[in-house]
Design a protein around this motif. Sequence first.
Motif, PDB file in Angstrom:
ATOM      1  N   ALA A 249      54.010  49.452  47.876  1.00 39.36           N
ATOM      2  CA  ALA A 249      52.633  49.424  48.378  1.00 39.36           C
ATOM      3  C   ALA A 249      51.680  48.885  47.315  1.00 39.36           C
ATOM      4  O   ALA A 249      50.739  48.123  47.627  1.00 39.36           O
ATOM      5  N   ALA A 250      51.948  49.268  46.046  1.00 39.24           N
ATOM      6  CA  ALA A 250      51.097  48.759  44.966  1.00 39.24           C
ATOM      7  C   ALA A 250      51.262  47.259  44.799  1.00 39.24           C
ATOM      8  O   ALA A 250      50.284  46.528  44.563  1.00 39.24           O
ATOM      9  N   LEU A 251      52.490  46.765  44.919  1.00 33.09           N
ATOM     10  CA  LEU A 251      52.725  45.323  44.831  1.00 33.09           C
ATOM     11  C   LEU A 251      51.974  44.586  45.939  1.00 33.09           C
ATOM     12  O   LEU A 251      51.373  43.517  45.709  1.00 33.09           O
ATOM     13  N   LEU A 252      52.036  45.127  47.131  1.00 27.71           N
ATOM     14  CA  LEU A 252      51.337  44.488  48.244  1.00 27.71           C
ATOM     15  C   LEU A 252      49.832  44.465  47.998  1.00 27.71           C
ATOM     16  O   LEU A 252      49.160  43.446  48.234  1.00 27.71           O
ATOM     17  N   ALA A 253      49.308  45.595  47.489  1.00 30.25           N
ATOM     18  CA  ALA A 253      47.874  45.659  47.232  1.00 30.25           C
ATOM     19  C   ALA A 253      47.466  44.655  46.157  1.00 30.25           C
ATOM     20  O   ALA A 253      46.443  43.954  46.300  1.00 30.25           O
ATOM     21  N   SER A 262      37.997  36.379  43.343  1.00 27.40           N
ATOM     22  CA  SER A 262      36.829  35.477  43.365  1.00 27.40           C
ATOM     23  C   SER A 262      36.711  34.628  42.098  1.00 27.40           C
ATOM     24  O   SER A 262      36.027  33.599  42.100  1.00 27.40           O
ATOM     25  N   ASP A 263      37.343  35.057  40.993  1.00 29.59           N
ATOM     26  CA  ASP A 263      37.286  34.264  39.768  1.00 29.59           C
ATOM     27  C   ASP A 263      38.608  34.407  39.024  1.00 29.59           C
ATOM     28  O   ASP A 263      39.491  35.176  39.409  1.00 29.59           O
ATOM     29  N   ARG A 264      38.697  33.659  37.903  1.00 28.99           N
ATOM     30  CA  ARG A 264      39.948  33.620  37.161  1.00 28.99           C
ATOM     31  C   ARG A 264      40.232  34.952  36.474  1.00 28.99           C
ATOM     32  O   ARG A 264      41.387  35.382  36.391  1.00 28.99           O
ATOM     33  N   ASP A 265      39.189  35.649  35.989  1.00 34.52           N
ATOM     34  CA  ASP A 265      39.409  36.924  35.312  1.00 34.52           C
ATOM     35  C   ASP A 265      39.979  37.968  36.282  1.00 34.52           C
ATOM     36  O   ASP A 265      40.907  38.712  35.948  1.00 34.52           O
ATOM     37  N   GLU A 266      39.410  38.013  37.461  1.00 38.68           N
ATOM     38  CA  GLU A 266      39.914  38.971  38.456  1.00 38.68           C
ATOM     39  C   GLU A 266      41.337  38.618  38.872  1.00 38.68           C
ATOM     40  O   GLU A 266      42.183  39.506  39.051  1.00 38.68           O
ATOM     41  N   ALA A 267      41.606  37.310  39.003  1.00 36.24           N
ATOM     42  CA  ALA A 267      42.953  36.882  39.374  1.00 36.24           C
ATOM     43  C   ALA A 267      43.950  37.206  38.267  1.00 36.24           C
ATOM     44  O   ALA A 267      45.084  37.642  38.532  1.00 36.24           O
ATOM     45  N   ARG A 268      43.540  37.000  37.004  1.00 35.04           N
ATOM     46  CA  ARG A 268      44.442  37.306  35.886  1.00 35.04           C
ATOM     47  C   ARG A 268      44.769  38.807  35.842  1.00 35.04           C
ATOM     48  O   ARG A 268      45.910  39.200  35.603  1.00 35.04           O
ATOM     49  N   GLU A 269      43.743  39.633  36.025  1.00 32.97           N
ATOM     50  CA  GLU A 269      43.974  41.086  36.001  1.00 32.97           C
ATOM     51  C   GLU A 269      44.901  41.512  37.141  1.00 32.97           C
ATOM     52  O   GLU A 269      45.804  42.335  36.945  1.00 32.97           O
ATOM     53  N   ALA A 270      44.688  40.931  38.336  1.00 34.50           N
ATOM     54  CA  ALA A 270      45.558  41.266  39.469  1.00 34.50           C
ATOM     55  C   ALA A 270      46.983  40.794  39.223  1.00 34.50           C
ATOM     56  O   ALA A 270      47.959  41.479  39.571  1.00 34.50           O
ATOM     57  N   LEU A 271      47.114  39.610  38.568  1.00 38.48           N
ATOM     58  CA  LEU A 271      48.450  39.103  38.271  1.00 38.48           C
ATOM     59  C   LEU A 271      49.179  39.992  37.261  1.00 38.48           C
ATOM     60  O   LEU A 271      50.374  40.249  37.385  1.00 38.48           O
ATOM     61  N   GLU A 272      48.441  40.488  36.247  1.00 36.50           N
ATOM     62  CA  GLU A 272      49.051  41.386  35.272  1.00 36.50           C
ATOM     63  C   GLU A 272      49.532  42.674  35.943  1.00 36.50           C
ATOM     64  O   GLU A 272      50.627  43.168  35.643  1.00 36.50           O
ATOM     65  N   HIS A 273      48.699  43.218  36.814  1.00 36.34           N
ATOM     66  CA  HIS A 273      49.116  44.422  37.535  1.00 36.34           C
ATOM     67  C   HIS A 273      50.314  44.136  38.443  1.00 36.34           C
ATOM     68  O   HIS A 273      51.212  44.987  38.593  1.00 36.34           O
ATOM     69  N   LEU A 274      50.333  42.941  39.028  1.00 38.08           N
ATOM     70  CA  LEU A 274      51.456  42.578  39.896  1.00 38.08           C
ATOM     71  C   LEU A 274      52.754  42.468  39.098  1.00 38.08           C
ATOM     72  O   LEU A 274      53.808  42.957  39.519  1.00 38.08           O
TER      73      LEU A 274
END
Length: 463
Positions: A249-253, A262-274
């Motif tokens: 479920a966390a991976l899906l989220a 919306s920006d590269r910083d948010e995408a990078r943080e989401a990618l690290e969590h993924l």
Amino acid sequence: MRALRTRLLIALAAVLLTAWAGWFTIQYLEMMARQYGEADGMLRNVAEQILQSLPTDIATAGAQRQFALDGEARPMSGKFSALGFQVWERGSGRRLMSSRPAPEHALVPDFADGFADTRIAGAAWRTVAISDTQRRVQVQVGIPEAALQAELRRWFHTSLATAISLLLCIGIAIWLVIHWSLRPVARVSASLAARAPLDLTPLPEHGLPDEFTPLMRAFNQLMARLAHALQHEREFLGEAAHELRTPLAALLAQAQVLEHASDRDEAREALEHLIAGIERASRLAQQLLDAARIDAGGTAIRSADVDLSWIAGMVADEFALLALRAGRTIEIENRHAPVRGDVDELGILVRNLLDNALRHGAPGTRVRVETRLEDEGRSRVAVLVVADDGPGIPDGEAGRVFERFYRAENGRRTHGIGLGLSLVERVVASHGGRVRCGIGLDGRGLSVEIRLPVAVPQTDRAP
């Protein structure tokens, strides 16, 4: 011959037939000796009676007319019905008298006193000759050998028919007794065949023959172990499904956050969590596979003599790069520690201990791996110690760290899965060892000590 009742019946029948054959042979030989002994006694008795009944005046003997049997009289039957006698005058060789079954020729041609076996007209006779004291008269009595053998054959046929009938009756009785004795086993077999596939309730042990009770007791113990293992696996699968649901479920989220970043910083943080979630799910899958492998058993079959220091060094080399990237250090002090066990399972043990120590420690954490031999009473043990100076575990939770999916409340709960030390405990138990937790390096962190039996040299093992 695979059926127990058939084996028992054939074995008992063979014993009975052997015993009966021996008994019948002895009886036949004894009957034959008795038959000829009785015949010799009868012949001599008849000869003596005839000789003592003769008058001393034998001048006119044999010239008188003989009496005839009454019309209602019947001739004697049996083996002595063929008995014949002759009375001879020894000086002249004149036959004074004879019985009807006696032949025309002398029963004893040489007129020698005593018993003899002669052949008259091609037939074998058993004879006896007795003379008076003055050697004037000789009485010869004989019986055909065929009559004696016919009587012996009649006894043989009667005895054989009786024995065969008795053996058949005994065989039927044995079959019925065996069938009756095995009925409880057949009932248990039918009950077992009618059960549901996962019905592992114990089978009844009462009412069975004593020979089957230990087998049934051992079978019930096996079923109890299977039921325990099945229940254990059900609980494990339920817990595993629950634990997998959370990281998935966390991976899906995180994937959805990455998709709508919306920006590269948010995408990078989401990618690290993924990436962290994928690593955690991968580690969980690997540990689940290791747990399934250990639960499958077969340690005794795959066991081999191996040096625990070699396994510890090899696994430490695998984690060296990971520890360097994470800012942690691995110290190794390995000495010779031979054990007998499964190399893969022992590798799982060391790998989980190192992974647990490195993953829960902060940057700068030291992990020390040590193997050695120690004396323990009259024997020696191989010791493996993995210690760190990380956060350790709270007081009072040392007894629970080996439970499946248990994670200590040490501020880093999300980093653990709760399977590593559980796998360690099961590997140690399967190898007949012991495990305990203690204080780590410099009075901090966690130390896990494994004590395993030392491998016995091949020359010292029993054949």
